[in-house]
Motif scaffolding. Sequence first.
Motif, PDB file in Angstrom:
ATOM      1  N   ALA A  51      20.508  84.267  54.568  1.00  0.00           N
ATOM      2  CA  ALA A  51      20.866  82.945  55.089  1.00  0.00           C
ATOM      3  C   ALA A  51      19.712  81.968  54.901  1.00  0.00           C
ATOM      4  N   MET A  52      18.481  82.437  55.163  1.00  0.00           N
ATOM      5  CA  MET A  52      17.313  81.569  54.992  1.00  0.00           C
ATOM      6  C   MET A  52      17.169  81.139  53.539  1.00  0.00           C
ATOM      7  N   TYR A  53      17.329  82.077  52.615  1.00  0.00           N
ATOM      8  CA  TYR A  53      17.157  81.753  51.200  1.00  0.00           C
ATOM      9  C   TYR A  53      18.256  80.832  50.698  1.00  0.00           C
ATOM     10  N   THR A  54      19.470  81.048  51.166  1.00  0.00           N
ATOM     11  CA  THR A  54      20.564  80.173  50.740  1.00  0.00           C
ATOM     12  C   THR A  54      20.285  78.738  51.168  1.00  0.00           C
ATOM     13  N   ALA A  55      19.883  78.541  52.427  1.00  0.00           N
ATOM     14  CA  ALA A  55      19.533  77.201  52.904  1.00  0.00           C
ATOM     15  C   ALA A  55      18.331  76.649  52.149  1.00  0.00           C
ATOM     16  N   PHE A  56      17.365  77.512  51.873  1.00  0.00           N
ATOM     17  CA  PHE A  56      16.162  77.075  51.160  1.00  0.00           C
ATOM     18  C   PHE A  56      16.493  76.603  49.749  1.00  0.00           C
ATOM     19  N   PHE A  58      19.333  75.525  48.428  1.00  0.00           N
ATOM     20  CA  PHE A  58      20.077  74.266  48.429  1.00  0.00           C
ATOM     21  C   PHE A  58      19.152  73.081  48.717  1.00  0.00           C
ATOM     22  N   SER A  59      18.106  73.301  49.504  1.00  0.00           N
ATOM     23  CA  SER A  59      17.156  72.233  49.833  1.00  0.00           C
ATOM     24  C   SER A  59      16.103  72.079  48.740  1.00  0.00           C
ATOM     25  N   PHE A  60      15.599  73.186  48.252  1.00  0.00           N
ATOM     26  CA  PHE A  60      14.547  73.183  47.235  1.00  0.00           C
ATOM     27  C   PHE A  60      15.026  72.543  45.935  1.00  0.00           C
ATOM     28  N   THR A  61      16.327  72.667  45.664  1.00  0.00           N
ATOM     29  CA  THR A  61      16.894  72.082  44.443  1.00  0.00           C
ATOM     30  C   THR A  61      16.714  70.575  44.427  1.00  0.00           C
ATOM     31  N   GLU A  62      16.759  69.945  45.580  1.00  0.00           N
ATOM     32  CA  GLU A  62      16.527  68.500  45.640  1.00  0.00           C
ATOM     33  C   GLU A  62      15.145  68.151  45.099  1.00  0.00           C
ATOM     34  N   LEU A  63      14.131  68.929  45.493  1.00  0.00           N
ATOM     35  CA  LEU A  63      12.775  68.686  45.013  1.00  0.00           C
ATOM     36  C   LEU A  63      12.652  68.951  43.528  1.00  0.00           C
ATOM     37  N   TYR A 370       7.157  78.232  50.933  1.00  0.00           N
ATOM     38  CA  TYR A 370       8.441  77.775  51.449  1.00  0.00           C
ATOM     39  C   TYR A 370       8.234  76.781  52.594  1.00  0.00           C
ATOM     40  N   ILE A 371       7.308  77.099  53.490  1.00  0.00           N
ATOM     41  CA  ILE A 371       7.044  76.223  54.625  1.00  0.00           C
ATOM     42  C   ILE A 371       6.544  74.861  54.151  1.00  0.00           C
ATOM     43  N   ILE A 372       5.575  74.875  53.243  1.00  0.00           N
ATOM     44  CA  ILE A 372       5.022  73.610  52.752  1.00  0.00           C
ATOM     45  C   ILE A 372       6.077  72.810  52.004  1.00  0.00           C
ATOM     46  N   SER A 373       6.912  73.487  51.213  1.00  0.00           N
ATOM     47  CA  SER A 373       7.940  72.791  50.429  1.00  0.00           C
ATOM     48  C   SER A 373       8.960  72.097  51.322  1.00  0.00           C
ATOM     49  N   MET A 374       9.399  72.781  52.382  1.00  0.00           N
ATOM     50  CA  MET A 374      10.365  72.155  53.282  1.00  0.00           C
ATOM     51  C   MET A 374       9.740  70.985  54.034  1.00  0.00           C
ATOM     52  N   LEU A 375       8.466  71.128  54.425  1.00  0.00           N
ATOM     53  CA  LEU A 375       7.775  69.994  55.046  1.00  0.00           C
ATOM     54  C   LEU A 375       7.660  68.830  54.066  1.00  0.00           C
ATOM     55  N   ALA A 376       7.425  69.147  52.785  1.00  0.00           N
ATOM     56  CA  ALA A 376       7.341  68.098  51.762  1.00  0.00           C
ATOM     57  C   ALA A 376       8.678  67.391  51.593  1.00  0.00           C
ATOM     58  N   LEU A 377       9.771  68.159  51.682  1.00  0.00           N
ATOM     59  CA  LEU A 377      11.105  67.549  51.567  1.00  0.00           C
ATOM     60  C   LEU A 377      11.328  66.541  52.685  1.00  0.00           C
ATOM     61  N   PHE A 378      11.011  66.923  53.917  1.00  0.00           N
ATOM     62  CA  PHE A 378      11.159  65.997  55.039  1.00  0.00           C
ATOM     63  C   PHE A 378      10.251  64.776  54.873  1.00  0.00           C
ATOM     64  N   PRO A 394      22.487  69.474  50.782  1.00  0.00           N
ATOM     65  CA  PRO A 394      23.677  69.280  51.623  1.00  0.00           C
ATOM     66  C   PRO A 394      23.351  69.512  53.104  1.00  0.00           C
ATOM     67  N   PHE A 395      24.109  68.852  53.956  1.00  0.00           N
ATOM     68  CA  PHE A 395      23.968  69.004  55.413  1.00  0.00           C
ATOM     69  C   PHE A 395      22.545  68.701  55.889  1.00  0.00           C
ATOM     70  N   TYR A 396      21.873  67.790  55.175  1.00  0.00           N
ATOM     71  CA  TYR A 396      20.533  67.384  55.610  1.00  0.00           C
ATOM     72  C   TYR A 396      20.632  66.721  56.985  1.00  0.00           C
ATOM     73  N   PRO A 397      19.758  67.030  57.941  1.00  0.00           N
ATOM     74  CA  PRO A 397      18.554  67.873  57.819  1.00  0.00           C
ATOM     75  C   PRO A 397      18.755  69.323  58.230  1.00  0.00           C
ATOM     76  N   LEU A 398      20.030  69.764  58.399  1.00  0.00           N
ATOM     77  CA  LEU A 398      20.285  71.102  58.918  1.00  0.00           C
ATOM     78  C   LEU A 398      19.777  72.196  57.970  1.00  0.00           C
ATOM     79  N   PHE A 399      20.159  72.118  56.680  1.00  0.00           N
ATOM     80  CA  PHE A 399      19.780  73.186  55.748  1.00  0.00           C
ATOM     81  C   PHE A 399      18.261  73.326  55.605  1.00  0.00           C
ATOM     82  N   PRO A 400      17.537  72.242  55.331  1.00  0.00           N
ATOM     83  CA  PRO A 400      16.080  72.427  55.252  1.00  0.00           C
ATOM     84  C   PRO A 400      15.468  72.865  56.568  1.00  0.00           C
TER      85      PRO A 400
END
Length: 458
Positions: A51-56, A58-63, A370-378, A394-400
Amino acid sequence: MQATLQKTLGTFQLWGIAVGLVISGEYFGWSYGWASAGTLGFTITALFIAAMYTAFIFSFTELTTSIPHAGGPFAYSKRAFGPLGGYLAGAATLIEFVFAPPAIALAIGAYLNVQFPAIDPKTAAVCAYLVFMALNIAGVQIAASFELFVTLLAIFELLVFMGVVSPGFSMANFVKGGWAGQDTFSLAAIPGIFAAIPFAIWFFLAIEGVAMAAEEAKDPQRSVPIAYIAGILTLVLLALGVMIFAGGAGDWTKLANINDPLPQAMKLIVGENSGWLHMLVWLGLFGLIASFHGIILGYSRQIYALAREAYLPSYFAKIHPRFKTPHRAILAGGVVGIAAIYSDELIKFGGQTLTANIVTMSVFGAITMYIISMLALFKLRRMEPEMARPFRAPFYPLFPAIALVGAVICMATMIYYNWLIFCVFVAFLLLGYGCFLATAPQRNRKGSDGQLLAPGRQ
């Protein structure tokens, strides 16, 4: 003018890289999680990590689609947090991608040792390095085509494994002692569930390496999202299938703490002399080779990108004049990996095998990134709301947020259960920070185009 990477990769090849980078995780490494959590406990861990990787992803693809760069997470974090943030993400990614290949190389040696007991697994591991470093140097198009070929073979072989063991599959085997050695759940099983996190991450580790090939994609804004999303779905299904079928083949405790759980699981069903077993060993090598070969591509692009931006010595930023590949970066990561293979006394501590400790070191790098990348996305969403984003999480900010919280939980539990390895990981980061400080004068002389300028031309 400095040579640049060539844009030659299509969507199918990127999917092959996404799955190929990871697919060795279905062949070995994950079964170490059974030793601490049992089959049922580890299933809980694996579902949480999936579940964590799936959400990651979908979020990481934006970056990845917004900033297609060979440095991947390094580039995103640098843009969000400046040079120090770029260093931390780049160094963590480098540790992840440099320490994963020696673990896979040792598994290749273990698989060959099943067929040829006279072969030393470490010698076979070093030979694998030499062969696949040469293939990566020969050209990214050749490397990506080979990666796609062996990935398809590896997927086919995992399906064959499930089919061959299915007649002898028993859910009773899978659930027996499934809660850390106990048949029923109790609070005593919870620590093992958390301790198994690094080995569940091994199911999916390095899928983010596609980001490091984005600079070589023909149309990254379109092809990267398709490759990432199809890749993570493929891997989730394969991981669950392999784990369940292997655990139901017989006494699963015999498969924990070994480098070749699938051949040994099949042996429980078909015996030692079956042609199916020999086929699995040979074709199973393709899964290991796919990840090994793909991660070499990933670590070389990370070293190259860091050197190009003067975070590492510029010596490693050179492109081969004929093959247009970062040959020096490829060789540099190989030297570190081969050294790790022969570092038993340095790395084999904490009661775990050499392979388990190398896997854990790699996972520390991944989780940090992963932690730094999600913080960078926000941060980039707030700091650069007008930045072109061909794919939006998708579903930002829920997925990241799910990805970030999951990664933080993973990091906390891994530090608790692997304190000595974490200290070694921090030592590597501090060593890299010394290099970061030493190369500061080079970065200060850089021009707006990212190339080093001669003094006085700023």
